[in-house]
Scaffold this motif. Structure first.
Motif, mmCIF file in Angstrom:
data_model
loop_
_atom_site.group_PDB
_atom_site.id
_atom_site.type_symbol
_atom_site.label_atom_id
_atom_site.label_comp_id
_atom_site.label_asym_id
_atom_site.label_seq_id
_atom_site.Cartn_x
_atom_site.Cartn_y
_atom_site.Cartn_z
ATOM 1 N N PRO A 37 0.876 -1.194 -0.231
ATOM 2 C CA PRO A 37 -0.362 -0.341 0.084
ATOM 3 C C PRO A 37 0.636 1.036 -0.082
ATOM 4 C CG PRO A 37 0.129 -0.594 2.073
ATOM 5 C CD PRO A 37 0.429 -2.009 1.394
ATOM 6 N N LYS A 38 0.054 2.351 -0.575
ATOM 7 C CA LYS A 38 1.342 3.227 -0.840
ATOM 8 C C LYS A 38 1.403 4.288 0.505
ATOM 9 C CE LYS A 38 -0.270 4.474 -5.862
ATOM 10 N NZ LYS A 38 -1.569 4.952 -6.891
ATOM 11 N N ASN A 39 0.321 3.856 1.863
ATOM 12 C CA ASN A 39 0.621 4.924 3.009
ATOM 13 C C ASN A 39 1.856 3.979 3.829
ATOM 14 O OD1 ASN A 39 0.514 6.457 5.051
ATOM 15 N ND2 ASN A 39 -1.397 5.717 5.305
ATOM 16 N N ALA A 40 2.637 4.804 3.894
ATOM 17 C CA ALA A 40 4.110 3.738 4.289
ATOM 18 C C ALA A 40 3.313 3.475 6.089
ATOM 19 C CB ALA A 40 5.605 3.814 4.351
ATOM 20 N N SER A 41 2.884 4.401 6.487
ATOM 21 C CA SER A 41 2.862 4.581 7.738
ATOM 22 C C SER A 41 1.834 3.657 8.689
ATOM 23 C CB SER A 41 1.784 6.250 8.191
ATOM 24 O OG SER A 41 0.547 5.243 7.378
ATOM 25 N N THR A 42 2.056 3.070 9.906
ATOM 26 C CA THR A 42 1.871 2.217 10.291
ATOM 27 C C THR A 42 0.198 2.676 10.910
ATOM 28 O OG1 THR A 42 3.649 0.922 11.263
ATOM 29 C CG2 THR A 42 1.841 0.083 11.759
ATOM 30 N N PRO A 43 -0.565 1.516 10.358
ATOM 31 C CA PRO A 43 -1.982 2.014 11.304
ATOM 32 C C PRO A 43 -2.065 1.519 12.783
ATOM 33 C CG PRO A 43 -2.166 0.000 9.967
ATOM 34 C CD PRO A 43 -0.761 0.265 9.574
ATOM 35 N N THR A 44 -3.125 2.793 13.313
ATOM 36 C CA THR A 44 -3.303 2.188 14.833
ATOM 37 C C THR A 44 -4.976 2.257 15.308
ATOM 38 O OG1 THR A 44 -3.237 4.985 15.390
ATOM 39 C CG2 THR A 44 -1.634 3.618 15.005
ATOM 40 N N GLY A 45 -5.142 1.682 16.166
ATOM 41 C CA GLY A 45 -6.658 1.717 16.383
ATOM 42 C C GLY A 45 -6.666 -0.098 16.602
ATOM 43 N N SER A 46 -7.941 0.383 15.840
ATOM 44 C CA SER A 46 -8.567 -1.130 16.380
ATOM 45 C C SER A 46 -8.229 -1.621 14.787
ATOM 46 C CB SER A 46 -10.334 -0.998 16.455
ATOM 47 O OG SER A 46 -11.137 0.048 15.260
ATOM 48 N N ALA A 101 -5.637 -1.819 12.918
ATOM 49 C CA ALA A 101 -4.636 -2.253 12.780
ATOM 50 C C ALA A 101 -4.724 -3.986 12.041
ATOM 51 C CB ALA A 101 -3.488 -2.028 14.168
ATOM 52 N N PRO A 102 -4.679 -4.641 12.452
ATOM 53 C CA PRO A 102 -4.813 -6.202 12.552
ATOM 54 C C PRO A 102 -5.063 -6.370 11.518
ATOM 55 C CG PRO A 102 -5.967 -6.207 15.002
ATOM 56 C CD PRO A 102 -5.950 -4.254 13.909
ATOM 57 N N ALA A 103 -6.669 -6.005 10.721
ATOM 58 C CA ALA A 103 -6.861 -6.129 9.273
ATOM 59 C C ALA A 103 -6.050 -5.240 8.243
ATOM 60 C CB ALA A 103 -8.456 -5.262 9.117
ATOM 61 N N VAL A 104 -5.272 -4.664 8.735
ATOM 62 C CA VAL A 104 -4.097 -3.577 7.866
ATOM 63 C C VAL A 104 -3.407 -5.400 7.625
ATOM 64 C CG1 VAL A 104 -3.321 -2.147 7.126
ATOM 65 C CG2 VAL A 104 -4.973 -1.621 7.652
ATOM 66 N N LEU A 105 -3.018 -5.219 8.682
ATOM 67 C CA LEU A 105 -2.105 -6.634 8.969
ATOM 68 C C LEU A 105 -2.405 -7.608 7.774
ATOM 69 C CD1 LEU A 105 -0.448 -5.412 12.414
ATOM 70 C CD2 LEU A 105 0.494 -4.703 10.118
ATOM 71 N N ASP A 106 -3.324 -8.317 8.580
ATOM 72 C CA ASP A 106 -3.552 -9.529 7.736
ATOM 73 C C ASP A 106 -3.315 -9.297 6.445
ATOM 74 O OD1 ASP A 106 -3.501 -10.444 9.458
ATOM 75 O OD2 ASP A 106 -5.966 -10.454 10.358
ATOM 76 N N ALA A 107 -3.880 -7.891 5.737
ATOM 77 C CA ALA A 107 -3.989 -8.039 4.606
ATOM 78 C C ALA A 107 -2.679 -7.718 3.749
ATOM 79 C CB ALA A 107 -4.795 -6.976 4.244
ATOM 80 N N GLU A 147 0.344 -8.542 4.779
ATOM 81 C CA GLU A 147 1.223 -10.035 5.109
ATOM 82 C C GLU A 147 0.131 -10.897 3.048
ATOM 83 O OE1 GLU A 147 1.391 -10.265 9.585
ATOM 84 O OE2 GLU A 147 1.005 -11.548 8.378
ATOM 85 N N THR A 148 -0.792 -11.354 2.997
ATOM 86 C CA THR A 148 -1.502 -11.854 2.393
ATOM 87 C C THR A 148 -1.538 -11.645 1.051
ATOM 88 O OG1 THR A 148 -2.798 -12.223 3.380
ATOM 89 C CG2 THR A 148 -3.961 -12.390 0.641
ATOM 90 N N ALA A 149 -0.636 -9.636 0.868
ATOM 91 C CA ALA A 149 -0.631 -9.174 -0.164
ATOM 92 C C ALA A 149 1.151 -9.635 -0.799
ATOM 93 C CB ALA A 149 -0.326 -7.816 -0.228
ATOM 94 N N ALA A 150 1.647 -9.374 0.186
ATOM 95 C CA ALA A 150 3.214 -9.988 0.167
ATOM 96 C C ALA A 150 3.558 -11.376 -0.531
ATOM 97 C CB ALA A 150 3.305 -10.027 1.577
#
Length: 231
Positions: A6-15, A17-23, A25-28
Motif C-alpha cells: 500500500p502507498k501509505n507507509a505509515s503503520t495503522p493504529t487503532g482497531s 490495525a490487525p486487519a490492515v496487517l493481515d491484508a 501479509e496476504t499481498a506479500a
C-alpha cells in the motif's frame, strides 16, 4: 517498489490495525508466489530451448539414410582398390622374354647337326653337278688321274663343303640358343633344362660335322684312289 504494498507507509493504529496487517501479509505472499511461478516458467523455457538446440545438432551429424541404402557403395570402394592393384609377374606389353626363340634355336641346331653328318639333297645336287662337269672336261680325252680328280674328287669335295656349312650353322645356332637369355629383356623364369640339353647336342653335332667335313675335303680321312701305271 512492490505493487502489492500500500502507498501509505505509515503503520495503522487503532482497531483497524490487525486487519490492515493481515491484508499486507496476504499481498506479500501473493507477490512471492507470482515471482516463484515466473521463475519456474522462465527456467522451463530455457530448458526447452537448450533441448531444441541439442536435437538440431544431433540431426545434423546423423548419417544419411540414402547412403546406407546405396547398394553400390561397397562396389565403388572395391573398384577403386582393384584399380590400384598390379601384378608384378604379369606383363601385357609383350616385351618380356618368353623363351620360345631359344627353344626353337636349340631344336634347329640339333637338326642342322644331324643333316651335317648324314648329308642333304643340296650336297647331292652339288656332287652330281661336279660329276657332270668332270665328264664334260674329260670327254675329249685325259689321263686316269685327271678323270678321277675331275669326276670323282670334285664331287667328293663338294659334298664335304656343303656338309661343313650345315655343321657350321648348327654350331652357331646352338651357341645362340645357349647365350640368348644373357641378352635382351630378362626373363622372369630360368631357361628350361631341355632347351640347354638340345642346344648342347646341336653344338656337339656341329663340331663333329666340321671335323669330318674338313677331313673329307682335305682327303685326310679317305684318300682319293690313284690310277696304276700301265705298261
Amino acid at each position: 517498489m512492490n505493487p502489492g504494498t500500500p502507498k501509505n507507509a505509515s503503520t495503522p493504529t487503532g482497531s483497524a490495525a490487525p486487519a490492515v496487517l493481515d491484508a499486507e501479509e496476504t499481498a506479500a505472499e501473493e507477490n512471492t508466489a507470482k515471482d516463484a511461478a515466473h521463475s519456474l516458467d522462465k527456467g522451463a523455457a530455457e530448458a526447452e530451448g537448450e533441448l531444441a538446440v541439442a536435437d538440431d545438432a544431433g540431426a545434423g551429424s546423423a548419417p544419411d539414410p540414402a547412403q546406407d541404402l546405396d547398394p553400390d557403395a561397397g562396389f565403388k570402394d572395391s573398384d577403386s582398390e582393384d584399380s590400384d592393384f598390379t601384378d608384378p609377374d604379369f606383363d601385357d606389353s609383350g616385351k618380356g622374354a618368353s623363351g620360345l626363340g631359344s627353344a626353337a634355336a636349340a631344336v634347329a641346331a640339333a637338326g642342322l647337326g644331324i643333316v651335317a653328318l648324314s648329308g642333304s639333297w643340296v650336297g647331292k645336287v652339288a656332287a652330281e653337278r661336279e660329276t657332270l662337269i668332270g665328264q664334260i672336261k674329260t670327254s675329249g680325252g685325259g689321263t686316269a688321274a685327271q678323270q678321277i680328280s675331275e669326276i670323282y674328287g670334285d664331287a667328293w669335295h663338294s659334298t664335304a663343303l656343303v656338309n661343313g656349312l650345315f655343321a657350321l650353322l648348327a654350331l652357331l645356332v646352338g651357341i645362340f640358343a645357349l647365350v640368348r637369355p644373357a641378352f635382351g629383356a630378362p626373363s622372369p623364369h630360368p631357361q628350361p633344362g631341355w632347351v640347354r640339353a638340345v642346344a648342347t647336342a646341336g653344338i656337339a653335332l656341329g663340331v663333329l660335322g666340321l671335323v669330318i667335313s674338313a677331313g673329307m675335303y682335305f682327303d685326310l680321312i679317305v684318300a682319293l684312289p690313284t690310277a696304276g701305271t700301265t705298261q
